[in-house]
Design a protein around this motif. Sequence first.
Motif: not given
Length: 229
Positions: A63-68
């Motif tokens: 999720g954090l990679m997509a949010r980046m």
Amino acid sequence: MLMPGFGAQRVPMRVRLFIALSLTFALAPLLVPAVEPATTGNVTPVALLGLIASEALVGAILGLMARMFLLSLQFAGAAIGMLIGLSNTPDTMIDEDEPAASLTTLITLTATVLIFLTELHWEMLRAVVDSYGTVPVPHQMAANFGLVKLVDAVTDGFMLALRICSPFIVYSLLVNLLFGILGKLTPQIPVYFISIPFVLAGGGFILYFTSAEFLQIFIVTFSQWLQRL
């Protein structure tokens, strides 16, 4: 919790909880064969707690990679507003708690809507399902693997932000250089106050003709990253 659209702060917590529960029940038939061997037999509660923490960490990294990518677009929107003189009008963010310029809110909201219109949210769920094959449940994910993935996502995101902002960076450098030369030639005229309408007009003109292009670049880049994930 962290993915774009699903994890927006303006989405009520109860709605996010219902989405998480419904996705859990929907994906359970696909993932039970991969999870069941690690939870049967002589498994202690401490080991189960470690598996839960490990799987939560894998999901948080995804999720954090997509949010980046969305954070990079937000950074690009803030930079564009500053470069064309629209950063002095803070407004309430729709998907965040912190105030930002209206232009930044418009860009990030449009990108979030496009993610759902192009059905990339299904690709995010596909990445969650595939993560059980990449990182099997009995094995804990290596720390360097997660860090490498995060660094790659940050690099791709901010290279995307640079591609989006490049026309406005060139425009800002040229227009400020020209008005700086004009201020040296005519020091008795307050060039700064005279230049503001022209900077805004030129920046709005460029934004009008490039907004569709850089939103398309964002969606294509985000889609290609999801396919490689």
